[in-house]
Enzyme design. Structure first.
Site, PDB file in Angstrom:
ATOM      1  N   TYR A  43       0.812  -1.237   0.000  1.00 55.37           N
ATOM      2  CA  TYR A  43       0.000   0.000   0.000  1.00 55.37           C
ATOM      3  C   TYR A  43       0.840   1.280   0.000  1.00 55.37           C
ATOM      4  CZ  TYR A  43      -3.640  -3.272   1.625  1.00 55.37           C
ATOM      5  OH  TYR A  43      -4.504  -4.317   1.761  1.00 55.37           O
ATOM      6  N   TYR A  90     -14.712  -4.000   2.431  1.00 54.39           N
ATOM      7  CA  TYR A  90     -13.382  -4.525   2.138  1.00 54.39           C
ATOM      8  C   TYR A  90     -13.390  -6.014   2.457  1.00 54.39           C
ATOM      9  CZ  TYR A  90      -8.449  -5.579   2.187  1.00 54.39           C
ATOM     10  OH  TYR A  90      -7.237  -6.148   1.922  1.00 54.39           O
ATOM     11  N   ASP A  97     -18.189 -12.048   6.608  1.00 58.32           N
ATOM     12  CA  ASP A  97     -16.736 -11.961   6.579  1.00 58.32           C
ATOM     13  C   ASP A  97     -16.309 -11.395   7.935  1.00 58.32           C
ATOM     14  OD1 ASP A  97     -14.099 -11.295   6.359  1.00 58.32           O
ATOM     15  OD2 ASP A  97     -14.290 -10.142   4.496  1.00 58.32           O
ATOM     16  N   LYS A 133      -7.274 -13.340  10.309  1.00 59.18           N
ATOM     17  CA  LYS A 133      -6.531 -12.443  11.210  1.00 59.18           C
ATOM     18  C   LYS A 133      -6.237 -13.014  12.601  1.00 59.18           C
ATOM     19  CE  LYS A 133      -6.928  -8.116   8.871  1.00 59.18           C
ATOM     20  NZ  LYS A 133      -7.929  -7.892   7.826  1.00 59.18           N
TER      21      LYS A 133
HETATM   22  C1  PLP Z   1      -7.937  -8.238   6.301  1.00 63.17           C
HETATM   23  C2  PLP Z   1      -9.253  -8.612   5.771  1.00 63.17           C
HETATM   24  C3  PLP Z   1      -9.385  -9.555   4.727  1.00 63.17           C
HETATM   25  C4  PLP Z   1      -8.193 -10.134   4.014  1.00 63.17           C
HETATM   26  O1  PLP Z   1      -7.396 -10.939   4.811  1.00 63.17           O
HETATM   27  P1  PLP Z   1      -5.907 -11.286   4.353  1.00 63.17           P
HETATM   28  O2  PLP Z   1      -5.436 -12.291   5.349  1.00 63.17           O
HETATM   29  O3  PLP Z   1      -5.143  -9.977   4.431  1.00 63.17           O
HETATM   30  O4  PLP Z   1      -5.954 -11.796   2.968  1.00 63.17           O
HETATM   31  C5  PLP Z   1     -10.657  -9.919   4.330  1.00 63.17           C
HETATM   32  N1  PLP Z   1     -11.749  -9.403   4.909  1.00 63.17           N
HETATM   33  C6  PLP Z   1     -11.664  -8.509   5.908  1.00 63.17           C
HETATM   34  C7  PLP Z   1     -12.920  -7.983   6.530  1.00 63.17           C
HETATM   35  C8  PLP Z   1     -10.419  -8.067   6.374  1.00 63.17           C
HETATM   36  O5  PLP Z   1     -10.342  -7.155   7.335  1.00 63.17           O
END
Ligand code: PLP
Length: 400
Positions: A6, A134, A224, A251
């Site tokens: 980024y 996102y 998500d 995460k």
């Molecule tokens: C960080 C994130 C992702 C992507 O995860 P990565 O391990 O970086 O590929 C997907 N969805 C959300 C809501 C996120 O915060």
């Protein structure tokens, strides 16, 4: 040389080189000490160098680091999937592992599309998603995401006919279902808290209505929870409040130790693939899915979360944050938002935050605002005085 994320490599500030990390502290090479208020992209919920987590990896390493899940299996992956099956709400029972959140979202979207194709329904090609969403940086996740600042490269393809983006407003949600219900295979959301799109918070009533409409029209609901899972919103999972058909975790899954993620499907989705027809199988298989070190550390991370009453810790973080930030005003501030272990000061003009990172560094705090958002996503093991110091630095920036 490293190509950093980024960043415009030509103009970026040199990154801070970390030599050691322990608890909530980062120790850079220059001998300073920084409180980490970002949790390494929101993942290190127990802090760094946790002896229990370190040990989980060391112990597994005595057996093996990794074997593939194609034709083979192993105890750490079996135990983690069993634990998640028992621990997650409802009938979210079937765990598909992958190496990152983006890939796990890709898998969820592929599941939703194929779920209908397996029934011979090829009309449902569209996804309902949120404005400012996102979901990752891979191509399909960029497409369901909605952020010019991350994903303007997609403009090369023009507007996608496979995604509709709506704001978190119930009347617009109802209109979208009325207009597109027979073309939608799923609706995907970051529930309650939209992270990388600007720490935007919205009400659970929107999710409850989404659940009703998905049921009414036979559309799959995907949460998500890569960012919101494991307590970030103050709930263990938002899925504890409203049950999705597919849940994505990443995460904090491994306590921030190793990149790993999981797409968890409910019974209905799983049954949509379960048949005598080989073509109905889910054709996906990340090389490092179910990595034994990652599964071992994830199991211990969940055990810490349960045994040490993390939801109480998060409640305390939220109440201290409210005490320190609510009522704080400045003409340059648009809004202050707080939810669980997340806070955000949104300013009107991103120039207001220029130089903040250095300001915080000089005061022993690592914070990394982006665009108009000055935010915290602290490790849950942070002590009150450390949290107050972080929030004080944020306030001092506006008072200097
Ligand atoms: C960080 C994130 C992702 C992507 O995860 P990565 O391990 O970086 O590929 C997907 N969805 C959300 C809501 C996120 O915060």
């Amino acid at each position: 040389m490293i190509w950093y994320p980024y960043q415009q490599m030509k103009t970026m500030q040199p990154p801070i080189k970390i030599r050691r990390a322990e608890g909530v502290y980062l120790y850079p090479e220059d001998g300073s000490r920084l409180i980490d208020a970002v949790s390494s992209w929101w993942s290190t919920i127990h802090g760094y160098h946790n002896p229990v987590l370190d040990n989980a990896i060391r112990t597994q390493l005595d057996s093996f680091a990794h074997v593939m899940l194609g034709g083979l299996t192993h105890e750490p992956a079996e135990r983690l999937s069993a634990k998640l099956q028992e621990w997650l709400p409802g009938d979210l029972n079937h765990c598909f592992f992958s190496d990152s959140g983006s890939v796990a979202v890709e898998v969820a979207l592929k599941m939703a599309l194929q779920y209908f194709m397996n029934q011979g329904d090829t009309q449902r090609t569209m996804v309902l998603a949120l404005e400012h969403a996102y979901h990752g940086d891979t191509f399909k996740t960029m497409e369901v995401g909605d952020d010019e600042d991350y994903h303007f490269v997609l403009n090369a393809y023009g507007k996608s006919k496979y995604v509709v983006h709506i704001p978190t407003e119930i009347d617009v949600l109802e209109q979208a279902f009325a207009a597109y219900h027979d073309q939608l295979n799923c609706m995907i959301v970051e529930p309650l808290l939209q992270g990388a799109g600007g720490m935007r918070m919205y009400d659970v009533s929107f999710l409850k209505r989404a659940r009703q409409l998905c049921d009414q029209y036979g559309v799959l609901l995907i949460f998500d929870e890569v960012a919101t899972g494991f307590g970030r919103t103050g709930n263990r999972f938002v899925a504890d409040l409203v049950l999705p058909d597919i849940l994505v975790l990443g995460k904090a899954l491994t306590g921030g130790y190793i990149g790993h993620a999981v797409t968890v499907a409910n019974e209905k989705v799983y049954q949509g693939f379960y048949s005598d027809d080989p073509a109905h199988a889910l054709m996906h298989g990340p090389t490092f899915m179910g990595n034994a070190l990652a599964c071992s550390v994830a199991l211990k991370s969940i055990a810490l979360f349960e045994d040490q009453n993390y939801l109480e810790k998060i409640k305390k973080i939220e109440s201290v944050t409210r005490r320190e930030l609510i009522g704080f005003t400045d003409p340059r501030i648009k809004e202050v938002r707080i939810m669980g272990g997340c806070s955000c000061i949104e300013v009107l003009d991103e120039k207001t935050l220029e130089g903040f990172k250095e300001f915080a560094y000089e005061r022993g705090v690592f914070l990394r605002p982006f665009l108009r958002y000055l935010y915290t996503m602290v490790p849950y093991v942070m002590e009150e005085d450390e949290l107050v110091q972080v929030l004080q630095v944020m306030k001092d920036w506006f008072r200097r």
